[in-house]
Design a protein around this motif. Structure first.
Motif, PDB file in Angstrom:
ATOM      1  N   ASP A  76     -26.640  41.595  88.421  1.00  0.00           N
ATOM      2  CA  ASP A  76     -27.457  40.863  87.457  1.00  0.00           C
ATOM      3  C   ASP A  76     -28.751  41.610  87.137  1.00  0.00           C
ATOM      4  OD1 ASP A  76     -25.627  38.849  87.236  1.00  0.00           O
ATOM      5  OD2 ASP A  76     -26.590  37.512  88.683  1.00  0.00           O
ATOM      6  N   ARG A 110     -28.127  44.342  84.595  1.00  0.00           N
ATOM      7  CA  ARG A 110     -27.913  43.792  83.255  1.00  0.00           C
ATOM      8  C   ARG A 110     -29.231  43.359  82.628  1.00  0.00           C
ATOM      9  NH1 ARG A 110     -22.286  41.080  82.382  1.00  0.00           N
ATOM     10  NH2 ARG A 110     -21.025  42.129  83.942  1.00  0.00           N
ATOM     11  N   ARG A 111     -30.077  42.697  83.418  1.00  0.00           N
ATOM     12  CA  ARG A 111     -31.364  42.254  82.876  1.00  0.00           C
ATOM     13  C   ARG A 111     -32.222  43.444  82.465  1.00  0.00           C
ATOM     14  NH1 ARG A 111     -30.962  38.165  86.943  1.00  0.00           N
ATOM     15  NH2 ARG A 111     -32.132  39.479  88.417  1.00  0.00           N
ATOM     16  N   ARG A 143     -30.881  44.800  79.216  1.00  0.00           N
ATOM     17  CA  ARG A 143     -31.163  43.897  78.091  1.00  0.00           C
ATOM     18  C   ARG A 143     -32.613  44.017  77.617  1.00  0.00           C
ATOM     19  NH1 ARG A 143     -27.127  40.276  77.084  1.00  0.00           N
ATOM     20  NH2 ARG A 143     -25.527  40.061  78.700  1.00  0.00           N
ATOM     21  N   LYS A 168     -21.397  37.851  73.239  1.00  0.00           N
ATOM     22  CA  LYS A 168     -20.596  37.075  74.183  1.00  0.00           C
ATOM     23  C   LYS A 168     -20.372  35.653  73.704  1.00  0.00           C
ATOM     24  CE  LYS A 168     -24.634  36.036  77.106  1.00  0.00           C
ATOM     25  NZ  LYS A 168     -25.201  36.163  78.473  1.00  0.00           N
ATOM     26  N   GLY A 181     -23.349  32.963  68.548  1.00  0.00           N
ATOM     27  CA  GLY A 181     -24.741  33.193  68.187  1.00  0.00           C
ATOM     28  C   GLY A 181     -25.285  32.225  67.165  1.00  0.00           C
ATOM     29  N   ALA A 196     -32.137  38.744  69.736  1.00  0.00           N
ATOM     30  CA  ALA A 196     -31.017  37.869  70.099  1.00  0.00           C
ATOM     31  C   ALA A 196     -30.038  38.597  71.029  1.00  0.00           C
ATOM     32  CB  ALA A 196     -30.300  37.388  68.842  1.00  0.00           C
ATOM     33  N   ALA A 213     -30.734  40.576  73.324  1.00  0.00           N
ATOM     34  CA  ALA A 213     -31.261  40.563  74.687  1.00  0.00           C
ATOM     35  C   ALA A 213     -30.640  39.439  75.504  1.00  0.00           C
ATOM     36  CB  ALA A 213     -32.778  40.437  74.670  1.00  0.00           C
ATOM     37  N   ARG A 214     -30.186  38.392  74.824  1.00  0.00           N
ATOM     38  CA  ARG A 214     -29.525  37.276  75.521  1.00  0.00           C
ATOM     39  C   ARG A 214     -28.038  37.219  75.260  1.00  0.00           C
ATOM     40  NH1 ARG A 214     -32.080  31.505  75.189  1.00  0.00           N
ATOM     41  NH2 ARG A 214     -30.413  31.291  76.731  1.00  0.00           N
ATOM     42  N   LEU A 215     -27.611  37.657  74.082  1.00  0.00           N
ATOM     43  CA  LEU A 215     -26.233  37.411  73.656  1.00  0.00           C
ATOM     44  C   LEU A 215     -25.326  38.636  73.724  1.00  0.00           C
ATOM     45  CD1 LEU A 215     -26.971  35.206  70.502  1.00  0.00           C
ATOM     46  CD2 LEU A 215     -26.415  34.430  72.811  1.00  0.00           C
TER      47      LEU A 215
END
Length: 276
Positions: free
Chosen positions: A22, A25-26, A29, A192, A195, A269, A271-273
């Motif tokens: 994790d 990934r963060r 991102r 993912k 959106g 967007a 950064a989260r999706l």
């Protein structure tokens, strides 16, 4: 404990364990936030050109703007650092294939096309990161000035002109692909989740407008190489100023500025999706 790999993952290859972490990934991102911020700055610079205020509408112009702010050097270093894990992530994708979404067995994840796209993004992130570091340590030479200087040297020989034409073709093809990706909405495969309408609209307009501008930049490099005119082989900045010099140039510049702003918001967007 959060961020610690479960025992079942400890026997997996190291690279798989890293990309499944994790924290990794963060960190990757965060690079999308840096990219989005730069796109918003470029949109601002294009707007300034539309109003006759001058400037360089490319990443170096954005870096110069940041360098002149109170905490600009800190921000420039933060951008460079944020892009490192994202560049490394794309490098892993280029070498080993896309890391599929959870539960996905899509064979296209390891396709040659996806690997080449990932490799291209590595080059982009490294270039932007390098530019950020240059301005952080005090350089003030714009990318357009450096491009013109290098182009002038290369245009003195046939092999050099051929190399520039090849670069122009690559940039034009990438720009055309971006425009196609926006118009066809294929960028949704990178997400993912769907959106929502706003994210899709930002992606469509951002990819389309930015793709067309980069396509023009590539064409200008080709034409400049054939005509031996280094002034037209200055990359994104030359493309923006060519738009401004055309009939209804202000309208075209506003179209480009809104497109870069849209892509910048779409990057936030991601950064989260983003599917990683």
């Amino acid at each position: 404990m959060a961020g610690v790999l479960p025992p079942a993952d400890r026997g997996r290859p190291l690279i798989d364990r890293i990309v499944a972490h994790d924290g990794a990934r963060r960190a990757a991102r965060a690079g999308f936030v840096a990219s989005g911020s730069l796109h918003l700055l470029i949109a601002y610079l294009i707007t300034r050109i539309a109003f006759g205020l001058g400037g360089h509408a490319d990443p170096s112009g954005a870096m110069a703007t940041l360098a002149n702010t109170t905490d600009g050097v800190v921000i420039l270093w933060a951008i460079a650092v944020a892009l490192v894990p994202l560049a490394l992530w794309r490098l892993v994708e280029a070498l080993l294939g896309l890391h599929p979404a959870e539960g996905s067995n899509d064979p296209d994840d390891a396709s040659v096309g996806n690997r080449l796209k990932a490799l291209g993004l590595v080059a982009v992130y490294c270039s932007v990161g390098y530019t950020s570091v240059r301005f952080a340590v005090g350089s003030r030479q714009s990318s357009s000035e450096r491009n013109r200087g290098l182009s002038s040297i290369l245009m003195q020989s046939f092999p050099g002109r051929a190399a520039l034409i090849a670069v122009g073709v690559v940039v034009a093809v990438i720009g055309g692909y971006y425009a196609y990706k926006g118009a066809s909405r294929r960028f949704r495969d990178d997400l993912k989740t769907s959106g929502g309408r706003v994210v899709v609209a930002l992606g469509v307009y951002g990819y389309l407008a930015e793709g067309l501008v980069y396509c023009l930049a590539g064409i200008l490099v080709i034409v400049a190489s054939v005509r031996v005119d280094p002034s037209k082989a200055a990359g994104l900045d030359a493309a923006v100023k060519t738009l401004g010099a055309a009939d209804s140039g202000d309208v075209l510049l506003v179209f480009a500025a809104v497109g870069f702003a849209a892509y910048g918001l779409y990057s936030f967007a991601l950064a989260r999706l983003a599917r990683m």
